[in-house]
Structures are given as C-alpha cells and as structure tokens.
Design an enzyme around this catalytic site. Structure first.
Site, PDB file in Angstrom:
ATOM      1  N   GLU A   1       0.806  -1.220   0.000  1.00 46.90           N
ATOM      2  CA  GLU A   1       0.000   0.000   0.000  1.00 46.90           C
ATOM      3  C   GLU A   1       0.837   1.268   0.000  1.00 46.90           C
ATOM      4  OE1 GLU A   1      -2.692  -0.677  -1.308  1.00 46.90           O
ATOM      5  OE2 GLU A   1      -4.183  -0.033   0.153  1.00 46.90           O
TER       6      GLU A   1
ATOM      7  N   THR B   1      -5.080   8.749  -2.708  1.00 47.96           N
ATOM      8  CA  THR B   1      -5.087   8.341  -1.294  1.00 47.96           C
ATOM      9  C   THR B   1      -3.930   9.023  -0.568  1.00 47.96           C
ATOM     10  OG1 THR B   1      -5.978   6.213  -1.993  1.00 47.96           O
ATOM     11  CG2 THR B   1      -5.179   6.357   0.269  1.00 47.96           C
TER      12      THR B   1
HETATM   13  P1  ADP Z   1      -8.700   3.160  -4.569  1.00 48.42           P
HETATM   14  O1  ADP Z   1      -8.720   2.445  -3.267  1.00 48.42           O
HETATM   15  O2  ADP Z   1      -9.592   4.360  -4.584  1.00 48.42           O
HETATM   16  O3  ADP Z   1      -8.904   2.260  -5.731  1.00 48.42           O
HETATM   17  P2  ADP Z   1      -5.941   3.061  -4.528  1.00 48.42           P
HETATM   18  O4  ADP Z   1      -5.509   3.242  -3.126  1.00 48.42           O
HETATM   19  O5  ADP Z   1      -6.081   1.668  -4.999  1.00 48.42           O
HETATM   20  O6  ADP Z   1      -7.292   3.800  -4.747  1.00 48.42           O
HETATM   21  O7  ADP Z   1      -4.919   3.867  -5.405  1.00 48.42           O
HETATM   22  C1  ADP Z   1      -4.860   3.854  -6.787  1.00 48.42           C
HETATM   23  C2  ADP Z   1      -3.434   4.317  -7.145  1.00 48.42           C
HETATM   24  O8  ADP Z   1      -2.522   3.249  -6.888  1.00 48.42           O
HETATM   25  C3  ADP Z   1      -3.266   4.690  -8.588  1.00 48.42           C
HETATM   26  O9  ADP Z   1      -2.523   5.896  -8.626  1.00 48.42           O
HETATM   27  C4  ADP Z   1      -2.411   3.583  -9.198  1.00 48.42           C
HETATM   28  O10 ADP Z   1      -1.519   4.049 -10.177  1.00 48.42           O
HETATM   29  C5  ADP Z   1      -1.645   3.052  -7.988  1.00 48.42           C
HETATM   30  N1  ADP Z   1      -1.363   1.614  -8.119  1.00 48.42           N
HETATM   31  C6  ADP Z   1      -0.175   1.014  -7.891  1.00 48.42           C
HETATM   32  N2  ADP Z   1      -0.274  -0.319  -8.090  1.00 48.42           N
HETATM   33  C7  ADP Z   1      -1.548  -0.573  -8.442  1.00 48.42           C
HETATM   34  C8  ADP Z   1      -2.247  -1.764  -8.780  1.00 48.42           C
HETATM   35  N3  ADP Z   1      -1.663  -2.952  -8.820  1.00 48.42           N
HETATM   36  N4  ADP Z   1      -3.559  -1.640  -9.068  1.00 48.42           N
HETATM   37  C9  ADP Z   1      -4.179  -0.428  -9.045  1.00 48.42           C
HETATM   38  N5  ADP Z   1      -3.573   0.727  -8.748  1.00 48.42           N
HETATM   39  C10 ADP Z   1      -2.243   0.670  -8.451  1.00 48.42           C
END
Ligand code: ADP
Length: 198
Positions: free
Chosen positions: A127, A188
């Site tokens: 994370e 986030t």
């Molecule tokens: P949410 O919980 O709202 O989906 P996230 O905490 O998952 O948001 O954050 C999305 C961010 O994390 C994006 O900027 C994306 O580029 C990054 N990220 C890194 N690795 C991943 C992954 N495996 N899948 C999705 N998003 C990723």
C-alpha cells in the site's frame, strides 16, 4: 512442481463510519486476477499488464509485495506477476489493495511460507505504492473476505498485527455510488497528506 498460481481478490471498502484505518469490508463486485509464475533467478521481478497501472515493480502494489516477500523469505526464484485489473483504480474500492492481496496469496501458494498474520503484513506493505503509508484495512478485507477490524496501533512487527475477521450476513446487500469526478493519481496519498497528525 507447481510453477504458476492464479488468484482472484475482491474489491473492498474501508474507513466505514468511525472506523478510519480500522474497518474494512470485502465487496462481491469486482475482482483483480493476479498470476505469479516462477522464473529463473536472473529474471528478477517483472509486472505484466495491459491495464493502466505502473509496470515498475517499485511503484506497483503487487510488485512491492513480491519484492518484500522475496527478500523476507529469501526466495531465490525470479517472479513474473501478471495482473488483470477489474477493480477500477482510484474510486475508493481498494483497487491497489486487491492486486496486493492476490499477489501475496499467489506467492504463498507457490512457496508455502507465510501464516495469516505475515500474509497481511506483506500484502499491506504494498500500500505504500498507492497511499504513501502502510495501512491494512483494504488489504485485510481483500485477503480474508467479510468484515475486518484492524488495530492500527499494533502493526509494527509482522507477527503483531492485531486483526479480527468477522463474517457478515450472507443476505447483506450494499449499494456503491461512484461519483464521476476526476481524481488525482495517488489520491489516497494526497488525501492522507492533508490530515492532521493527531
Ligand atoms: P482506490 O482504493 O480508490 O482504488 P488506490 O488506493 O487503490 O485507490 O490507489 C490507486 C493508485 O494506486 C493509482 O494511482 C495507481 O496508479 C496506484 N497503483 C499502484 N499499483 C496498483 C495496482 N496494482 N492496481 C491499481 N492501482 C495501483
């Protein structure tokens, strides 16, 4: 010998009501699919995906999980991590956490090394890539399903994360409303950055 494992992990919702960084719940809506394949040592760690996510393992939650598990358990093999995104990223449905959780379970299935607590520790370590900080609410929900409660104050050591996994009524229905607004990349991290320290 098994060389490749595919795992699906569900999206999740977290920070429910007063449970900031404490409550998380898996949602039977979208699932990420992660395939981890053993490769020769010289292969290192590579992310393969046709979705709009970072391919640099250091910037991808699943890549960080793999790097940390490889180091923590002295896994000699190279690892190819193929990610099929179904959880839309950046809409508060734990998209990056679903990839991290699926990757941690897949590596554990390949190498049989980790107990539940350590699995959560490593999945949570991913994370950092998306949230700038380790927090376990979404990954715990994606890993264990149902409703999870995390003690955010007892999370420093990998065998000391305090969490409870509760089952929810099978007929519980939820409605998820996703506003059609542009969110910044790493929103986030940005949102957490404006929170007061205490
Ligand atoms: P949410 O919980 O709202 O989906 P996230 O905490 O998952 O948001 O954050 C999305 C961010 O994390 C994006 O900027 C994306 O580029 C990054 N990220 C890194 N690795 C991943 C992954 N495996 N899948 C999705 N998003 C990723």
């Amino acid at each position: 010998m098994v060389k490749s494992v595919t795992v699906r992990a569900p999206c999740s919702t977290a920070n429910l009501g007063p449970g900031f960084d404490v409550f998380g719940m898996a949602l039977d809506a979208f699932y990420d699919e992660v395939t981890v394949t053993k490769k020769p040592k010289s292969f290192g760690i590579k992310i393969v995906s046709s979705d709009d996510i970072p391919l640099d393992p250091k910037k991808n939650t699943a890549g960080i999980v793999a790097m940390n598990m490889k180091k923590g358990y002295k896994i000699p093999d190279g690892l190819e991590i193929s990610i099929k995104k179904n959880v839309p990223a950046g809409y508060g449905m734990g998209s990056s956490a679903a990839s991290a959780a699926a990757c941690a379970i897949a590596i554990n299935e390949l190498f049989k090394i980790v107990d539940d607590n350590e699995l959560l520790y490593y999945a949570g370590s991913g994370e950092k890539a998306s949230a700038g900080a380790v927090h376990y609410d979404n990954v715990a929900a994606s890993l264990f399903g149902g409703f999870v409660v995390i003690n955010p104050y007892a999370r420093i050591e990998k065998d000391k994360i305090e969490f409870y996994s509760l089952s929810v009524p099978a007929d519980l229905r939820l409605v998820v409303a996703v506003p059609k607004i542009k969110v910044p990349k790493q929103k986030t991290k940005a949102s957490r950055g404006v929170l007061p320290k205490n």
